[in-house]
Design a protein around this motif. Structure first.
Motif, PDB file in Angstrom:
ATOM      1  N   ASP A 269     -30.741  32.055  28.908  1.00 44.75           N
ATOM      2  CA  ASP A 269     -30.964  30.916  29.514  1.00 44.75           C
ATOM      3  C   ASP A 269     -31.542  31.037  31.053  1.00 44.75           C
ATOM      4  O   ASP A 269     -30.954  32.100  31.608  1.00 44.75           O
ATOM      5  CB  ASP A 269     -29.496  30.257  29.564  1.00 44.75           C
ATOM      6  CG  ASP A 269     -29.204  28.891  30.351  1.00 44.75           C
ATOM      7  OD1 ASP A 269     -30.401  28.549  30.953  1.00 44.75           O
ATOM      8  OD2 ASP A 269     -28.259  28.254  30.149  1.00 44.75           O
TER       9      ASP A 269
ATOM     10  N   TYR B 243     -31.289  29.624  33.553  1.00 45.79           N
ATOM     11  CA  TYR B 243     -30.407  29.135  34.557  1.00 45.79           C
ATOM     12  C   TYR B 243     -28.923  29.813  34.494  1.00 45.79           C
ATOM     13  O   TYR B 243     -28.448  30.421  33.583  1.00 45.79           O
ATOM     14  CB  TYR B 243     -30.152  27.880  34.795  1.00 45.79           C
ATOM     15  CG  TYR B 243     -31.532  27.139  34.712  1.00 45.79           C
ATOM     16  CD1 TYR B 243     -31.901  26.541  35.988  1.00 45.79           C
ATOM     17  CD2 TYR B 243     -32.293  26.520  33.649  1.00 45.79           C
ATOM     18  CE1 TYR B 243     -33.112  26.166  36.263  1.00 45.79           C
ATOM     19  CE2 TYR B 243     -33.283  25.962  33.871  1.00 45.79           C
ATOM     20  CZ  TYR B 243     -33.912  25.831  34.917  1.00 45.79           C
ATOM     21  OH  TYR B 243     -35.131  25.207  35.048  1.00 45.79           O
TER      22      TYR B 243
ATOM     23  N   THR C 260     -24.687  29.653  36.313  1.00 43.97           N
ATOM     24  CA  THR C 260     -23.850  29.161  37.208  1.00 43.97           C
ATOM     25  C   THR C 260     -23.248  30.147  38.245  1.00 43.97           C
ATOM     26  O   THR C 260     -22.914  31.381  37.748  1.00 43.97           O
ATOM     27  CB  THR C 260     -22.804  28.495  36.339  1.00 43.97           C
ATOM     28  OG1 THR C 260     -23.317  27.711  35.366  1.00 43.97           O
ATOM     29  CG2 THR C 260     -21.770  27.512  37.261  1.00 43.97           C
TER      30      THR C 260
ATOM     31  N   PRO D 271     -25.556  25.302  39.068  1.00 40.45           N
ATOM     32  CA  PRO D 271     -26.397  26.071  38.323  1.00 40.45           C
ATOM     33  C   PRO D 271     -27.601  26.406  39.313  1.00 40.45           C
ATOM     34  O   PRO D 271     -27.978  25.636  39.933  1.00 40.45           O
ATOM     35  CB  PRO D 271     -26.912  25.040  36.975  1.00 40.45           C
ATOM     36  CG  PRO D 271     -26.725  23.811  37.542  1.00 40.45           C
ATOM     37  CD  PRO D 271     -25.490  23.839  38.486  1.00 40.45           C
TER      38      PRO D 271
ATOM     39  N   ASP E 198     -22.380  18.146  33.346  1.00 41.10           N
ATOM     40  CA  ASP E 198     -23.129  19.405  33.135  1.00 41.10           C
ATOM     41  C   ASP E 198     -24.638  19.066  32.807  1.00 41.10           C
ATOM     42  O   ASP E 198     -25.575  19.926  33.098  1.00 41.10           O
ATOM     43  CB  ASP E 198     -22.267  20.153  32.307  1.00 41.10           C
ATOM     44  CG  ASP E 198     -20.885  20.504  32.355  1.00 41.10           C
ATOM     45  OD1 ASP E 198     -20.684  20.641  33.526  1.00 41.10           O
ATOM     46  OD2 ASP E 198     -20.070  20.456  31.568  1.00 41.10           O
TER      47      ASP E 198
ATOM     48  N   THR F 169     -27.773  20.754  34.922  1.00 42.46           N
ATOM     49  CA  THR F 169     -28.727  21.583  34.239  1.00 42.46           C
ATOM     50  C   THR F 169     -30.348  20.897  34.396  1.00 42.46           C
ATOM     51  O   THR F 169     -31.315  21.717  34.956  1.00 42.46           O
ATOM     52  CB  THR F 169     -28.648  21.531  32.787  1.00 42.46           C
ATOM     53  OG1 THR F 169     -27.366  22.194  32.569  1.00 42.46           O
ATOM     54  CG2 THR F 169     -29.653  22.476  31.855  1.00 42.46           C
TER      55      THR F 169
END
Length: 227
Positions: A38, A40, A42, A60, A152, A156
């Protein structure tokens, strides 16, 4: 084998920030062959960051920004597995591009050139891949620890757009624009189990973007508590 170099580093670098970096890196290495990386991650802010959020915010951010700028400067910390398990729905914030920590009593009004719905829809169609993947820890019955919410998804998308240039960086999608499609045409605002779920983003009547959200089990990290 991948942790052998980290063990050698542990004998040389024992400061608290170094151990935190090593622990977070070890968790990212394990299971990397099984899960698609991923872009990104958090993190939690350790200080006020202009145009992102106040100290303590969980949000993120691209891995490159965290690795090359925020972590070396002590601006944010990585979240380990035990941190992620304790995060509740709504704890993950959206990037606040209007945040100005230098304005104490009154925030300065920022003139933002807001995109019209048609332009936003076209940018969203080009920005999002067909599938948005998330990995989360689960119980034995495949129920997630916590959930994946429309907030969320909005966070993102905001992070993905912020990494772009030009008009893309001004793309705004709010949680109320997003819904997950359930059985019999019903909509829900959070996902609580593993699986594949249709995603619907409506910026205006007739302007709808559809994608899929796939939730997989997060790879367990053996011995992470010792790092």
């Amino acid at each position: 084998m991948a942790l052998q170099p980290l063990r050698r580093i542990l004998r040389l670098r024992t400061c608290s920030p170094c151990l935190q970096w090593i622990g977070a890196t070890a968790q990212q290495i394990r299971g990397a062959k099984k899960l698609r990386r991923d872009p990104y991650i958090t993190v939690q802010l350790l200080q006020d960051v202009p145009h992102f959020g106040p100290k303590g915010s969980i949000l993120p951010v691209t891995r490159g920004r965290m690795r090359n700028r925020w972590f070396p400067r002590g601006m944010a910390r990585y979240l380990l597995n035990h941190d992620l398990k304790n995060i509740k729905a709504g704890d993950i914030a959206e990037r606040d591009i209007t945040f100005r920590p230098d304005v104490e009593s009154k925030r300065e009004t920022v003139d933002i050139d807001v995109l019209d719905p048609e332009r936003s829809h076209n940018l969203l169609e080009s920005l999002l891949p067909d599938t948005l993947g998330f990995a989360r820890p689960t119980n034995t019955d495949n129920a997630l620890h916590g959930s994946i919410t429309v907030a969320d998804i909005a966070s993102t998308i905001r992070a993905m757009a912020a990494a772009g240039e030009g008009a893309l960086s001004r793309l705004v999608v709010k949680p109320e624009n997003i819904s997950f499609m359930a059985a019999k045409g019903k909509t829900i605002d959070k996902i609580q189990t593993l699986g594949s779920f249709p995603l619907r983003i409506s910026l205006k009547e007739g302007l709808v973007t559809t994608r899929r959200v796939v939730v997989t089990r997060q790879a367990s990290v053996i011995g992470s508590s010792s790092l």
